[in-house]
Design a protein around this motif. Structure first.
Motif, PDB file in Angstrom:
ATOM      1  N   ARG A   1      33.121  41.513  43.826  1.00  0.00           N
ATOM      2  CA  ARG A   1      34.291  41.224  42.997  1.00  0.00           C
ATOM      3  C   ARG A   1      35.540  41.906  43.553  1.00  0.00           C
ATOM      4  NH1 ARG A   1      34.485  41.535  36.398  1.00  0.00           N
ATOM      5  NH2 ARG A   1      36.697  41.081  36.166  1.00  0.00           N
ATOM      6  N   ARG A   2      36.656  41.174  43.564  1.00  0.00           N
ATOM      7  CA  ARG A   2      37.927  41.747  43.994  1.00  0.00           C
ATOM      8  C   ARG A   2      38.293  42.936  43.103  1.00  0.00           C
ATOM      9  NH1 ARG A   2      39.046  36.216  45.031  1.00  0.00           N
ATOM     10  NH2 ARG A   2      39.757  35.876  47.174  1.00  0.00           N
ATOM     11  N   TRP A   3      38.763  43.991  43.717  1.00  0.00           N
ATOM     12  CA  TRP A   3      39.153  45.157  42.927  1.00  0.00           C
ATOM     13  C   TRP A   3      40.533  44.961  42.302  1.00  0.00           C
ATOM     14  CZ3 TRP A   3      43.510  48.144  43.790  1.00  0.00           C
ATOM     15  CH2 TRP A   3      44.175  47.949  45.000  1.00  0.00           C
ATOM     16  N   ASN A   4      41.320  44.049  42.865  1.00  0.00           N
ATOM     17  CA  ASN A   4      42.697  43.890  42.381  1.00  0.00           C
ATOM     18  C   ASN A   4      43.068  42.433  42.118  1.00  0.00           C
ATOM     19  OD1 ASN A   4      42.731  42.945  44.986  1.00  0.00           O
ATOM     20  ND2 ASN A   4      44.625  43.971  45.576  1.00  0.00           N
ATOM     21  N   GLY A   5      42.070  41.611  41.797  1.00  0.00           N
ATOM     22  CA  GLY A   5      42.363  40.201  41.562  1.00  0.00           C
ATOM     23  C   GLY A   5      41.227  39.530  40.815  1.00  0.00           C
ATOM     24  N   TRP A   6      41.109  38.226  41.022  1.00  0.00           N
ATOM     25  CA  TRP A   6      40.146  37.445  40.250  1.00  0.00           C
ATOM     26  C   TRP A   6      38.892  37.144  41.043  1.00  0.00           C
ATOM     27  CZ3 TRP A   6      39.747  36.084  35.272  1.00  0.00           C
ATOM     28  CH2 TRP A   6      38.751  35.166  34.940  1.00  0.00           C
TER      29      TRP A   6
ATOM     30  N   TYR B   1      35.669  34.044  48.037  1.00  0.00           N
ATOM     31  CA  TYR B   1      36.146  32.687  47.773  1.00  0.00           C
ATOM     32  C   TYR B   1      37.668  32.632  47.861  1.00  0.00           C
ATOM     33  CZ  TYR B   1      37.122  28.205  45.606  1.00  0.00           C
ATOM     34  OH  TYR B   1      37.585  26.936  45.371  1.00  0.00           O
ATOM     35  N   VAL B   2      38.168  31.652  48.578  1.00  0.00           N
ATOM     36  CA  VAL B   2      39.613  31.438  48.699  1.00  0.00           C
ATOM     37  C   VAL B   2      39.913  29.994  48.305  1.00  0.00           C
ATOM     38  CG1 VAL B   2      41.599  31.361  50.249  1.00  0.00           C
ATOM     39  CG2 VAL B   2      39.837  33.135  50.548  1.00  0.00           C
TER      40      VAL B   2
ATOM     41  N   TRP C   1      48.338  42.381  36.964  1.00  0.00           N
ATOM     42  CA  TRP C   1      48.325  41.871  38.340  1.00  0.00           C
ATOM     43  C   TRP C   1      49.322  42.635  39.209  1.00  0.00           C
ATOM     44  CZ3 TRP C   1      45.215  38.255  40.642  1.00  0.00           C
ATOM     45  CH2 TRP C   1      45.624  37.759  41.867  1.00  0.00           C
ATOM     46  N   LEU C   2      50.526  42.849  38.689  1.00  0.00           N
ATOM     47  CA  LEU C   2      51.540  43.587  39.446  1.00  0.00           C
ATOM     48  C   LEU C   2      51.104  45.033  39.664  1.00  0.00           C
ATOM     49  CD1 LEU C   2      54.923  42.321  37.912  1.00  0.00           C
ATOM     50  CD2 LEU C   2      53.702  41.483  39.925  1.00  0.00           C
ATOM     51  N   ALA C   3      50.513  45.642  38.651  1.00  0.00           N
ATOM     52  CA  ALA C   3      50.041  47.024  38.799  1.00  0.00           C
ATOM     53  C   ALA C   3      48.977  47.126  39.880  1.00  0.00           C
ATOM     54  CB  ALA C   3      49.487  47.524  37.466  1.00  0.00           C
ATOM     55  N   MET C   4      48.037  46.179  39.885  1.00  0.00           N
ATOM     56  CA  MET C   4      46.934  46.230  40.849  1.00  0.00           C
ATOM     57  C   MET C   4      47.412  45.994  42.288  1.00  0.00           C
ATOM     58  SD  MET C   4      43.703  44.462  38.853  1.00  0.00           S
ATOM     59  CE  MET C   4      44.502  42.889  38.524  1.00  0.00           C
ATOM     60  N   HIS C   5      48.466  45.217  42.454  1.00  0.00           N
ATOM     61  CA  HIS C   5      48.945  44.928  43.806  1.00  0.00           C
ATOM     62  C   HIS C   5      50.011  45.904  44.294  1.00  0.00           C
ATOM     63  CE1 HIS C   5      46.738  41.217  43.066  1.00  0.00           C
ATOM     64  NE2 HIS C   5      46.761  41.021  44.363  1.00  0.00           N
TER      65      HIS C   5
ATOM     66  N   GLY D   1      34.402  43.960  28.585  1.00  0.00           N
ATOM     67  CA  GLY D   1      33.391  42.926  28.797  1.00  0.00           C
ATOM     68  C   GLY D   1      33.399  42.470  30.239  1.00  0.00           C
ATOM     69  N   GLY D   2      34.146  41.408  30.517  1.00  0.00           N
ATOM     70  CA  GLY D   2      34.240  40.920  31.883  1.00  0.00           C
ATOM     71  C   GLY D   2      35.525  41.309  32.581  1.00  0.00           C
ATOM     72  N   GLY D   3      36.407  42.024  31.870  1.00  0.00           N
ATOM     73  CA  GLY D   3      37.672  42.437  32.471  1.00  0.00           C
ATOM     74  C   GLY D   3      38.640  41.291  32.690  1.00  0.00           C
ATOM     75  N   THR D   4      38.497  40.200  31.916  1.00  0.00           N
ATOM     76  CA  THR D   4      39.285  38.992  32.163  1.00  0.00           C
ATOM     77  C   THR D   4      40.508  38.868  31.263  1.00  0.00           C
ATOM     78  OG1 THR D   4      37.945  37.691  30.607  1.00  0.00           O
ATOM     79  CG2 THR D   4      37.229  37.744  32.914  1.00  0.00           C
ATOM     80  N   SER D   5      40.781  39.851  30.442  1.00  0.00           N
ATOM     81  CA  SER D   5      41.886  39.759  29.493  1.00  0.00           C
ATOM     82  C   SER D   5      43.206  39.423  30.174  1.00  0.00           C
ATOM     83  CB  SER D   5      42.048  41.079  28.746  1.00  0.00           C
ATOM     84  OG  SER D   5      43.296  41.129  28.083  1.00  0.00           O
ATOM     85  N   VAL D   6      43.917  38.432  29.630  1.00  0.00           N
ATOM     86  CA  VAL D   6      45.248  38.097  30.138  1.00  0.00           C
ATOM     87  C   VAL D   6      46.325  38.519  29.138  1.00  0.00           C
ATOM     88  CG1 VAL D   6      44.480  36.208  31.610  1.00  0.00           C
ATOM     89  CG2 VAL D   6      45.076  35.733  29.230  1.00  0.00           C
ATOM     90  N   ALA D   7      45.972  39.389  28.209  1.00  0.00           N
ATOM     91  CA  ALA D   7      46.938  39.819  27.198  1.00  0.00           C
ATOM     92  C   ALA D   7      46.978  41.339  27.044  1.00  0.00           C
ATOM     93  CB  ALA D   7      46.622  39.169  25.852  1.00  0.00           C
ATOM     94  N   GLY D   8      46.418  42.086  27.992  1.00  0.00           N
ATOM     95  CA  GLY D   8      46.512  43.539  27.963  1.00  0.00           C
ATOM     96  C   GLY D   8      45.518  44.245  27.076  1.00  0.00           C
TER      97      GLY D   8
END
Length: 539
Positions: free
Chosen positions: A3-8, A13-14, A77-81, A119-126
């Motif tokens: 799993r990407r440490w800083n993405g999805w 996979y690209v 996303w900005l924080a991770m990059h 859970g899966g770390g997929t939250s898009v709302a913080g």
């Protein structure tokens, strides 16, 4: 899967962007310029010493704390990059049983630290992003509680560990001839517990139901003990505790075991695409289909801008030209919209449904024919891959985000137009253009979900890029808040949407929610700042 440490998702996979798709994006927003990306080692060097006590259930590993510090919202996303995380959890726990979750919550009270369920770390709302606090912060990763614990075939109730992700839910059920049928776009990573905590909706909820129809009961560990919710099919005995716990986003406790209503695998499932002449005909067609209760498992209709974008991004240029010529030959021009749908059931049932569907769509000028199944298969094969596009475009300096709502049918056009115009105009003061497109999905007799995607250029710094996003997010959220629409149809409230919750719930509704959360957590140690705007007295 690595799993990407800083993405999805899967780092191997690209998702490629076709040349003509790239040209389309550039024609709207201009030629982008990328921002520099940090490294995992550089971020790990910023992680401070842990403030948590030593305990056999708690890991204080630096990389683990980095990997659990952010979800998938645009600020995340900005924080991770960029490497500018701000706050890290002080440790991560990986419980393997309800009793271990119970021990961790008891320890949180005893040692006075905060808890964030993961859970899966997929939250898009913080939801899972830690906030600055004088107390230590423990993230509880539920990923090891990922098994089918029981399948009652007589009542068709399956019991899962709350950390079970979508693929494991389906693989464990399918070997026994069953399915849950819950497919959010985050299905690859998101979990049963997360679906319930955020009131998730799957792509095929029209046929299988949203998570509130699938959630039968289970167990939640709270600071005051275990809350058991029995799997009774229906009850008139007072308020529904099951409903009370849904959508509470970790503020009451942590789901550990979940009972779900499952169904036998269907004999046949078909995904198809039909093109409609324009937006009006497409919207009327899907409304008629849903209000006539034609058996289907999903419907979504892309407006002309989204249909154009998807066809460019999802085909080779030669395929696009061939499809374009065919549709123009059939009389569909630049206003054409794309209607994607599925039927799931017995062959006989599907045959009857398809006959009804084709008759209604034909009445509104729909064009399917030989392309319907081909395009349907393309959509089905790539249905969970769109989040990977964010990584590809990011490397070129193109930022992507989405937002969603739902409202009644008579309100759809005004809300959709308001959202799109607010996003398109939000960066005019910087002379920046935004590429915006929308689809309707999760159809109901009363109304539907409105799901909008927007592309914009990164600014010359991370700080300026975040400010661009904040302007767009704020302007679109304000449109939703004043438009008799929900601030979130399927992604939950988290921290990003908390400010707008009162517009939907009202002052008395917010009082009820605050009273409930305070009763379960008077010291604000369970996922503080999530769902509700930061409360006074919070650590």
């Amino acid at each position: 899967m690595g799993r990407r440490w800083n993405g999805w998702g899967d780092e191997s996979y690209v998702k490629e962007v076709s040349d003509h798709g790239r040209r389309l994006i550039h024609s709207v927003i201009g030629v982008p310029q990328s921002l520099p990306n940090t490294t995992l080692d550089a971020v790990m060097a910023k992680v401070p010493p842990s403030r948590l006590p030593d305990h056999f259930l708690i890991s204080k590993g630096t990389e683990e704390r980095v990997r659990h510090a952010r979800g998938q919202s645009f600020p995340d996303w900005l924080a991770m990059h960029s490497g500018d995380y701000g706050v890290f959890p002080d440790g991560v726990a990986y419980p393997e049983s309800s009793s271990q979750v119970r021990k961790l919550l008891d320890l949180a009270v005893e040692q006075d630290f905060e808890v964030i369920p993961y859970g899966g770390g997929t939250s898009v709302a913080g939801h899972i992003t830690p906030q600055q606090s004088q107390r230590a912060i423990l993230t509880i990763d539920m990923g090891r509680m990922n098994q089918l614990l029981d399948l009652n075939e007589e009542s068709q109730i399956a019991t899962f560990g709350a950390g079970t992700p979508g693929p494991l839910v389906e693989s464990q059920l399918r070997v026994q001839g069953y399915t849950l049928g819950h497919y959010p776009q985050s299905w690859e990573l998101s979990t049963v517990g997360g679906w319930i905590a955020s009131r998730s909706s799957g792509q095929q909820s029209l046929g299988f139901g949203r998570i509130e129809q699938l959630f039968a009961g289970g167990s939640m560990e709270t600071l005051h003990g275990t809350l058991d919710i029995p799997s009774i099919p229906a009850s008139s005995a007072g308020p529904d505790i099951r409903e009370m716990t849904m959508g509470t986003e970790g503020r009451l406790g942590i789901f550990t075991e979940v009972q779900l209503r499952v169904t036998r695998l269907a004999e046949e499932e078909k995904f198809l695409v039909v093109f409609m002449p324009d937006w009006n005909s497409a919207k009327k067609a899907v409304r008629e289909l849903i209000q006539q209760k034609v058996p289907m498992s999903m419907m979504r209709v892309s407006n002309a801008k989204e249909a154009k974008a998807h066809i460019h991004l999802g085909t080779k240029e030669s395929e696009f030209k061939l499809l374009d010529r065919y549709l123009r030959f059939r009389g569909l021009g630049n206003d054409r919209c794309m209607l994607t749908f599925a039927v799931t059931g017995s062959k006989a049932q599907n045959k009857t449904s398809l006959k009804q569907i084709r008759k209604i769509l034909k009445g509104y000028g729909g064009i399917g024919g030989p392309i319907a199944q081909v395009m349907g298969k393309i959509w089905a094969d790539g249905r969970f891959k769109f989040p990977y596009l964010r990584e590809t475009t990011w490397q070129e300096g193109i930022a992507i985000d989405t937002l969603e709502t739902s409202t009644d049918w008579e309100n759809v056009d005004s809300v959709l137009q308001g959202i799109e115009e607010s996003l398109e105009n939000a960066l005019k003061d910087e002379s920046e253009e935004v590429m915006v497109f929308t689809h309707l999905s999760h159809m109901y007799s009363q109304g539907c979900s409105i799901y909008t995607t927007y592309f914009f250029r990164c600014a010359n710094s991370y700080e300026a890029t975040l400010k661009r996003w904040q302007k767009m997010k704020t302007s679109a959220s304000e449109v939703i808040a004043r438009s008799r629409a929900t601030i979130s149809h399927q992604h939950g409230v988290g921290k990003d949407h908390a400010l707008y919750l009162e517009a939907e719930k009202g002052k008395l509704g917010m009082r009820i929610i605050r009273t409930l959360t305070k009763e379960f957590d008077s010291d604000f140690r369970l996922n503080p700042g999530t769902l509700l705007v930061q409360e006074s007295g919070q650590g």
